[in-house]
Design a protein around this motif. Structure first.
Motif, PDB file in Angstrom:
ATOM      1  N   MET A 560       0.535  -1.166  -0.169  1.00 21.93           N
ATOM      2  CA  MET A 560      -0.109   0.089  -0.008  1.00 21.93           C
ATOM      3  C   MET A 560       1.145   1.218  -0.454  1.00 21.93           C
ATOM      4  SD  MET A 560      -2.348   1.726   2.910  1.00 21.93           S
ATOM      5  CE  MET A 560      -3.572   0.187   3.142  1.00 21.93           C
ATOM      6  N   PHE A 561       0.309   2.244  -0.418  1.00 26.45           N
ATOM      7  CA  PHE A 561       1.403   3.292  -1.325  1.00 26.45           C
ATOM      8  C   PHE A 561       0.615   4.523  -0.426  1.00 26.45           C
ATOM      9  CE2 PHE A 561       4.346   2.520  -4.916  1.00 26.45           C
ATOM     10  CZ  PHE A 561       4.911   1.273  -4.606  1.00 26.45           C
ATOM     11  N   ASP A 562       1.258   4.917   0.602  1.00 32.89           N
ATOM     12  CA  ASP A 562       1.167   5.738   1.736  1.00 32.89           C
ATOM     13  C   ASP A 562       1.549   6.942   1.687  1.00 32.89           C
ATOM     14  OD1 ASP A 562       0.213   7.281   4.428  1.00 32.89           O
ATOM     15  OD2 ASP A 562       0.440   5.484   5.036  1.00 32.89           O
ATOM     16  N   VAL A 563       0.651   8.232   1.634  1.00 33.02           N
ATOM     17  CA  VAL A 563       1.616   9.527   1.407  1.00 33.02           C
ATOM     18  C   VAL A 563       1.144  10.635   1.695  1.00 33.02           C
ATOM     19  CG1 VAL A 563       1.377   9.027  -1.669  1.00 33.02           C
ATOM     20  CG2 VAL A 563       0.591  10.553  -0.810  1.00 33.02           C
ATOM     21  N   GLN A 564       1.788  10.859   2.488  1.00 32.19           N
ATOM     22  CA  GLN A 564       2.040  12.592   2.634  1.00 32.19           C
ATOM     23  C   GLN A 564       2.496  13.460   2.103  1.00 32.19           C
ATOM     24  OE1 GLN A 564       2.561  13.567   7.242  1.00 32.19           O
ATOM     25  NE2 GLN A 564       0.995  14.683   7.533  1.00 32.19           N
ATOM     26  N   ILE A 565       1.964  14.844   1.306  1.00 34.53           N
ATOM     27  CA  ILE A 565       2.752  15.744   0.325  1.00 34.53           C
ATOM     28  C   ILE A 565       2.289  16.804   0.938  1.00 34.53           C
ATOM     29  CG2 ILE A 565       3.980  14.165  -1.233  1.00 34.53           C
ATOM     30  CD1 ILE A 565       0.696  14.410  -2.813  1.00 34.53           C
ATOM     31  N   LYS A 566       2.726  18.180   1.713  1.00 35.92           N
ATOM     32  CA  LYS A 566       2.886  19.292   1.364  1.00 35.92           C
ATOM     33  C   LYS A 566       3.372  20.078   2.616  1.00 35.92           C
ATOM     34  CE  LYS A 566      -0.884  17.069   4.114  1.00 35.92           C
ATOM     35  NZ  LYS A 566      -2.662  17.772   3.514  1.00 35.92           N
ATOM     36  N   GLY A 607       6.326  14.304   1.903  1.00 41.28           N
ATOM     37  CA  GLY A 607       7.389  15.003   0.738  1.00 41.28           C
ATOM     38  C   GLY A 607       6.629  16.490   0.873  1.00 41.28           C
ATOM     39  N   GLY A 608       7.757  16.707   1.289  1.00 37.89           N
ATOM     40  CA  GLY A 608       7.738  18.959   1.439  1.00 37.89           C
ATOM     41  C   GLY A 608       9.021  19.256   1.849  1.00 37.89           C
ATOM     42  N   LYS A 609       8.497  20.271   1.406  1.00 41.59           N
ATOM     43  CA  LYS A 609       9.694  21.295   1.700  1.00 41.59           C
ATOM     44  C   LYS A 609       9.102  22.686   3.491  1.00 41.59           C
ATOM     45  CE  LYS A 609      11.091  22.448  -2.752  1.00 41.59           C
ATOM     46  NZ  LYS A 609      11.271  23.703  -3.478  1.00 41.59           N
ATOM     47  N   ALA A 610      10.516  22.429   4.245  1.00 31.75           N
ATOM     48  CA  ALA A 610      10.386  22.891   5.482  1.00 31.75           C
ATOM     49  C   ALA A 610      10.856  24.560   4.952  1.00 31.75           C
ATOM     50  CB  ALA A 610      11.655  22.830   6.499  1.00 31.75           C
ATOM     51  N   ALA A 611      10.230  25.545   5.940  1.00 29.06           N
ATOM     52  CA  ALA A 611      10.633  27.280   5.459  1.00 29.06           C
ATOM     53  C   ALA A 611      11.542  27.162   5.914  1.00 29.06           C
ATOM     54  CB  ALA A 611       9.794  28.140   6.049  1.00 29.06           C
ATOM     55  N   PRO A 612      13.141  27.806   5.677  1.00 30.40           N
ATOM     56  CA  PRO A 612      14.715  27.942   6.184  1.00 30.40           C
ATOM     57  C   PRO A 612      14.795  28.010   6.870  1.00 30.40           C
ATOM     58  CG  PRO A 612      13.863  28.779   3.911  1.00 30.40           C
ATOM     59  CD  PRO A 612      12.784  28.659   4.504  1.00 30.40           C
ATOM     60  N   PRO A 647      11.993  13.941  -1.621  1.00 31.85           N
ATOM     61  CA  PRO A 647      13.238  14.870  -1.754  1.00 31.85           C
ATOM     62  C   PRO A 647      12.283  16.281  -3.490  1.00 31.85           C
ATOM     63  CG  PRO A 647      14.396  13.512  -2.988  1.00 31.85           C
ATOM     64  CD  PRO A 647      13.491  12.678  -2.450  1.00 31.85           C
ATOM     65  N   ASP A 648      12.362  17.585  -2.664  1.00 29.63           N
ATOM     66  CA  ASP A 648      12.553  18.647  -3.185  1.00 29.63           C
ATOM     67  C   ASP A 648      11.034  18.307  -3.871  1.00 29.63           C
ATOM     68  OD1 ASP A 648      13.429  21.315  -4.362  1.00 29.63           O
ATOM     69  OD2 ASP A 648      13.352  20.329  -6.061  1.00 29.63           O
ATOM     70  N   TYR A 649       9.792  18.309  -3.116  1.00 32.00           N
ATOM     71  CA  TYR A 649       8.882  18.376  -3.376  1.00 32.00           C
ATOM     72  C   TYR A 649       8.431  19.167  -4.622  1.00 32.00           C
ATOM     73  CZ  TYR A 649       3.449  17.375  -3.318  1.00 32.00           C
ATOM     74  OH  TYR A 649       2.016  17.340  -3.564  1.00 32.00           O
ATOM     75  N   ASN A 650       7.773  19.332  -5.422  1.00 32.85           N
ATOM     76  CA  ASN A 650       7.405  20.379  -6.162  1.00 32.85           C
ATOM     77  C   ASN A 650       5.560  20.171  -7.046  1.00 32.85           C
ATOM     78  OD1 ASN A 650       8.229  19.351  -8.409  1.00 32.85           O
ATOM     79  ND2 ASN A 650       9.705  20.267  -8.736  1.00 32.85           N
ATOM     80  N   VAL A 651       5.511  20.934  -7.808  1.00 39.65           N
ATOM     81  CA  VAL A 651       3.685  20.228  -9.046  1.00 39.65           C
ATOM     82  C   VAL A 651       4.317  19.510  -9.999  1.00 39.65           C
ATOM     83  CG1 VAL A 651       2.146  21.120 -10.262  1.00 39.65           C
ATOM     84  CG2 VAL A 651       3.485  22.669  -8.726  1.00 39.65           C
ATOM     85  N   SER A 652       5.310  19.061 -10.221  1.00 49.75           N
ATOM     86  CA  SER A 652       5.902  17.906 -10.792  1.00 49.75           C
ATOM     87  C   SER A 652       6.324  17.101  -9.836  1.00 49.75           C
ATOM     88  CB  SER A 652       6.942  18.193 -12.234  1.00 49.75           C
ATOM     89  OG  SER A 652       8.370  18.613 -11.700  1.00 49.75           O
ATOM     90  N   VAL A 653       6.482  16.630  -9.145  1.00 51.83           N
ATOM     91  CA  VAL A 653       7.126  15.561  -8.138  1.00 51.83           C
ATOM     92  C   VAL A 653       4.927  15.536  -7.664  1.00 51.83           C
ATOM     93  CG1 VAL A 653       7.496  14.658  -6.198  1.00 51.83           C
ATOM     94  CG2 VAL A 653       9.340  16.145  -7.532  1.00 51.83           C
ATOM     95  N   ALA A 654       4.736  16.091  -7.486  1.00 48.75           N
ATOM     96  CA  ALA A 654       3.368  16.312  -7.191  1.00 48.75           C
ATOM     97  C   ALA A 654       2.407  15.108  -8.428  1.00 48.75           C
ATOM     98  CB  ALA A 654       2.172  17.162  -6.689  1.00 48.75           C
ATOM     99  N   GLU A 655       2.418  15.639  -9.596  1.00 44.43           N
ATOM    100  CA  GLU A 655       2.115  15.355 -10.821  1.00 44.43           C
ATOM    101  C   GLU A 655       2.267  13.790 -11.178  1.00 44.43           C
ATOM    102  OE1 GLU A 655       2.677  17.066 -14.507  1.00 44.43           O
ATOM    103  OE2 GLU A 655       2.300  19.459 -12.954  1.00 44.43           O
ATOM    104  N   LEU A 656       3.499  13.012 -10.300  1.00 45.22           N
ATOM    105  CA  LEU A 656       3.909  11.720 -10.506  1.00 45.22           C
ATOM    106  C   LEU A 656       3.142  11.115  -8.913  1.00 45.22           C
ATOM    107  CD1 LEU A 656       6.036  10.296 -12.169  1.00 45.22           C
ATOM    108  CD2 LEU A 656       7.833  10.049 -10.067  1.00 45.22           C
TER     109      LEU A 656
END
Ligand code: F58
Length: 830
Positions: A560-566, A607-612, A647-656
């Motif tokens: 099962m692929f379980d994701v949390q991306i934001k 996946g996701g970025k933290a504010a610096p 790493p480097d979650y962004n729109v095109s990674v989300a599309e995948l």
């Protein structure tokens, strides 16, 4: 509509209409080769994938420009009421696939390329993301632009053309490092540079009183002037010729030379100083939490707002003699308070430059502005220190004071001398640092204030903006967010797209999303279920390959692929997810062989970025890697559990990622996520949700039923009481055990993780992870149980897609158009 005579005229005017670029594969091929040779400057006999991408993009761009011109000509002729969407951030992602799909030329392009020995999908991967935004707010703007164009609304977006988009996230030894995103390095075929469309934007200086044409006037004498240059990004609609515009401004040194400074000394330094003007549009602020009173940020806001307002007024004046009709022709939408300086800017231009009297100008302003709030936290509301504003924009400060004076008078009449209320509602905050409350300014001046989901709007009305709701209840509305099915199904999940069209017997759902509920009629059909599973499996394999290539972890598509991306945030509770994973790991380790056979294999993807500058968020990323390292390399666990950080979650990674997900987590502490839009994208793609009862999830429950989701956790109305209980809250044993494991250094770095653990125990745990932990684990167990029954799971998945129609941005934009902006479609008739 217009009469026959008019139509004939228009047709004559557009006589050359379909005479220009042809869209058959042969014509496309010729255009691509021309661009290889003359635009890219490579030989048509020898070019690589990237060069082919460039040439293809330029061929597509030519077609966009053609339609863009036709649409703008047509708008100009029809002079409809227009919407201007002002946003400091747009997360457009890639443009190639989206463009060819919306233009309806994807197959032809693929054919043309095939004969040249190239593959469309490979070329599409060459494109970098346009990441001119942080997160949900910015992607929402992009989805809404797509809907506006598709629904033929005469609408333009306005924003800033940052040279550096959102930082690239690089992970070294489990830690996030930020690298600059110089996205323009390899050129950007999706914009059209208009060097002659430019406006002077003023800063600093003083305000002087003058007599002008017999009027008593305020004249702002600036201390610095910067030029704003227009870059137009065509936004093609789907199934329509309409192509609208996203106009982004870049800062350039102003062309009017100040002779004195050049004469008196150092020429080199004078030029270098002028060059500094460009810093205004150089970098996107990567902080998606709170506002800090930074001068550059304020300059950015005013810079883009001023150029946009000047452009809008110039366009209006092109076809109108005075401002009487302005409110019937112009609506201005503020994406959060970031562009709210547009309000005093319109006042300033009307009153100081166009010599409209104050009352008429104020009347106009109150009719044209509306704004959307994207936060629940009062601390997330923007405040500008008065000192900063008075130095940077002295005239605007005066205007804000004048608006506030009348407002406070109105309040006194209505509520009497209730000083507490007056000081809460005033646009000016008197305090240690005297400042301007941008939300209050917007509340006073806008005719509509929208929340982004129903619960969010209720919170605004009863808490954040309670006083204003009592004063103007009719201003408060909400339009639940939505996402574009073009981007999030058609572009990113072609397999599912074809399947949906096949079973609905039409692809009309791509423009008319309500049709998608027709899938419900087929949910029991074994053939659909089979094909649905196949499509999803192919997507999972693609995702697995990506993960292996990126981070070297092998995962099985049977799991099962379980994701949390934001974005990484405490309130979004990625930490709760990780604690749950540690618990699962523990359970598996303590099982005997036969019990292990019943474990549903899981791949947890975060996946996701933290504010610096957000220390805790960065520690969460490190913890995720530390836990993943332990689990993924534990031979005792094998394929039963994996934890990977993309790493480097962004729109095109989300599309995948999105098309390949089985389960997704939206687990914010109830009452904290204004809406959430990732949940909608995943839902559309047939991914099941494991979620708290928060934001737009509440409305998703209404559409697909709680039996098709895994819900858990405290409700929003319980949160305050739970917090008040503090240490008296009961916390399950499993929770303390898991936290202890981190404290004891089981995953290393115990000193580094100490503060994370402290935030969860004792008087901490503001986000109630301990409180929600037991029910979280139960929901996870439910998900496991459901996954074992693949037929049931597949049916639920189909029902998710079938029930996602309400969460299309077409619905959202339709509501705004009718209720707030009062605009009508204006469809280019060719
Ligand atoms: C997000 N806000 C909300 N802000 O958090 C999310 O619930 C909602 O779905 C989404 O907006 C769309 O309405 C958000 O993304 C920002 O990124 C701001 C950027 C500038 C500084 C303040 C936060």
């Amino acid at each position: 509509g217009f009469g026959e005579g008019e139509k004939a005229k228009v047709e004559r005017m557009f006589g050359l209409m379909d005479g220009f670029l042809k869209n058959d594969p042969v014509s496309l091929q010729k255009d691509i080769l021309d661009h290889v040779e003359y635009t890219v400057g490579r030989s048509r006999f020898s070019f690589d994938d990237f060069e082919a991408y460039q040439a293809l993009s330029h061929s597509v761009r030519d077609r966009l420009i053609e339609r863009w011109h036709d649409t703008q000509q047509y708008f100009k002729r029809k002079d409809p009421k227009r919407l201007y969407y002002l946003s400091l951030e747009f997360l457009m992602g890639r443009s190639l696939s989206n463009s060819v799909i919306n233009l309806g030329i994807k197959d032809q392009c693929a054919d043309a390329l095939n004969q040249l020995g190239f593959e469309f999908e490979v070329l599409a991967e060459q494109e970098g993301d346009a990441a001119l935004g942080n997160g949900g707010l910015a992607r929402l703007a992009a989805c809404q632009m797509d809907s506006l164009a598709t629904m033929d609304f005469p609408a333009w977006g306005y924003g800033l053309r940052y040279q550096y988009g959102l930082f690239r996230q690089v992970i070294l030894d489990g830690f996030q490092h930020e690298q600059p995103d110089y996205w323009l390095n390899f050129g950007n075929p999706w914009e059209i540079e208009h060097l002659r469309i430019s406006y002077a934007v003023k800063f600093y200086g003083t305000v002087e009183e003058k007599q002008l044409d017999g009027h008593h006037c305020k004249v702002w004498v600036p201390g610095e002037t910067v030029e704003a240059v227009a870059y137009d990004n065509p936004i093609p609609g789907y199934g329509t010729r309409n192509t609208t515009n996203l106009r982004l401004w870049a800062a350039k040194p102003n062309g009017h030379y100040d002779l004195e400074s050049f004469d008196t000394g150092d020429y080199i330094n004078a030029v270098i100083n002028r060059q500094r003007a460009e810093t205004i549009s150089s970098i996107l602020y990567p902080d998606d939490r709170s506002y800090q009173g930074k001068e550059l940020r304020l300059k950015q806001q005013y810079f883009f707002v001023s150029a946009s307002v000047q452009d809008i007024i110039r366009r209006f004046k092109d076809s109108h003699r005075n401002f009487d009709q302005f409110p019937e022709k112009v609506a201005l939408q503020l994406n959060d308070t970031h562009p709210s300086l547009a309000i005093p800017e319109v006042m300033r231009i009307l009153v100081d430059e166009e010599l409209v009297n104050w009352h008429n100008a104020w009347d106009i302003v109150r009719k044209i502005f509306s704004f959307t709030v994207h936060t629940v936290v009062p601390g997330g509301l923007e405040k500008i220190p008065v000192d900063l504003l008075s130095s940077l924009l002295p005239r605007h400060l005066q205007i804000i004071y004048d608006i506030n004076f009348s407002f406070v008078e109105e309040l006194k009449k209505r509520f009497g001398l209730d000083y507490d209320r007056l000081s809460r509602m005033s646009i000016v905050e008197e305090g240690a640092v005297k400042s301007i409350r941008m939300a209050n300014l917007s509340l006073v001046c806008c005719h509509a204030i929208d929340g982004v989901s129903r619960i969010h709007s209720d919170i605004l009305k009863t808490r954040v903006f309670k006083d204003f709701f009592e004063l103007w209840p009719q201003k408060f509305q909400y339009k639940t967010n939505g996402v574009s099915q073009r981007r999030w199904i058609v572009v990113s999940n072609p397999g599912l797209c074809a399947l949906i069209s096949k079973w609905l017997g039409t692809d009309a759902w791509i423009r008319d999303i309500d049709l998608i509920m027709g899938l419900r009629d087929h949910v029991e059909d074994a053939e659909l279920q089979q094909q649905w599973k196949m499509v999803r499996r192919v997507n999972k394999i693609r995702l697995a390959e990506y993960i292996e290539a990126m981070i070297g972890v092998k995962i099985s598509p049977d799991a099962m692929f379980d994701v949390q991306i934001k974005r990484i945030h405490e309130y979004k509770r990625q930490l709760l997810n990780i604690l749950g994973i540690i618990h699962r790991y523990d359970c598996i380790k303590n099982m005997n062989k036969s019990d292990r056979r019943n474990v549903v294999p899981r791949v947890c993807i975060i996946g996701g970025k933290a504010a610096p500058g957000y220390e805790i968020a960065k520690k969460i990323i490190k913890l995720c890697h530390a836990v993943g390292e332990t689990i993924n390399n534990d031979p005792d666990i094998g394929g039963l559990l994996k934890l990977v950080f993309i790493p480097d979650y962004n729109v095109s990674v989300a599309e995948l990622v999105i098309p390949g997900s089985d389960l997704s987590q939206h687990i914010s502490t109830a009452g904290h996520e204004a809406s959430g839009t990732g949940n909608m994208k995943l839902l559309m793609n047939g991914c099941l949700l494991l979620a708290t009862v928060d934001g737009s999830t509440i409305e998703i429950i209404e559409e697909i039923g709680k039996e098709n989701m895994f819900l858990f956790g405290a409700k929003a109305h319980e949160v305050a009481t739970l917090r008040a209980k503090g240490q008296a809250r009961k916390v399950p044993l499993q929770f303390s055990r898991v936290v202890r494991k981190i404290r004891d250094g089981y995953f290393g770095s115990e000193v580094y993780f100490k503060s994370l653990c402290d935030s969860l125990e004792g008087s901490g745990d503001f986000y109630l992870l301990g409180n929600d932990f037991a029910s979280y684990l139960e929901a996870q167990a439910e998900a496991d149980k459901a996954f074992v029954d693949q037929e049931r799971w597949t049916k639920m998945s189909i029902l998710c897609t079938a029930g996602s129609g309400r969460f299309s941005s077409d619905r959202t934009v339709g509501e705004y158009a009718e209720k707030t902006w009062r605009i009508e479609p204006c469809r280019c008739p060719f």
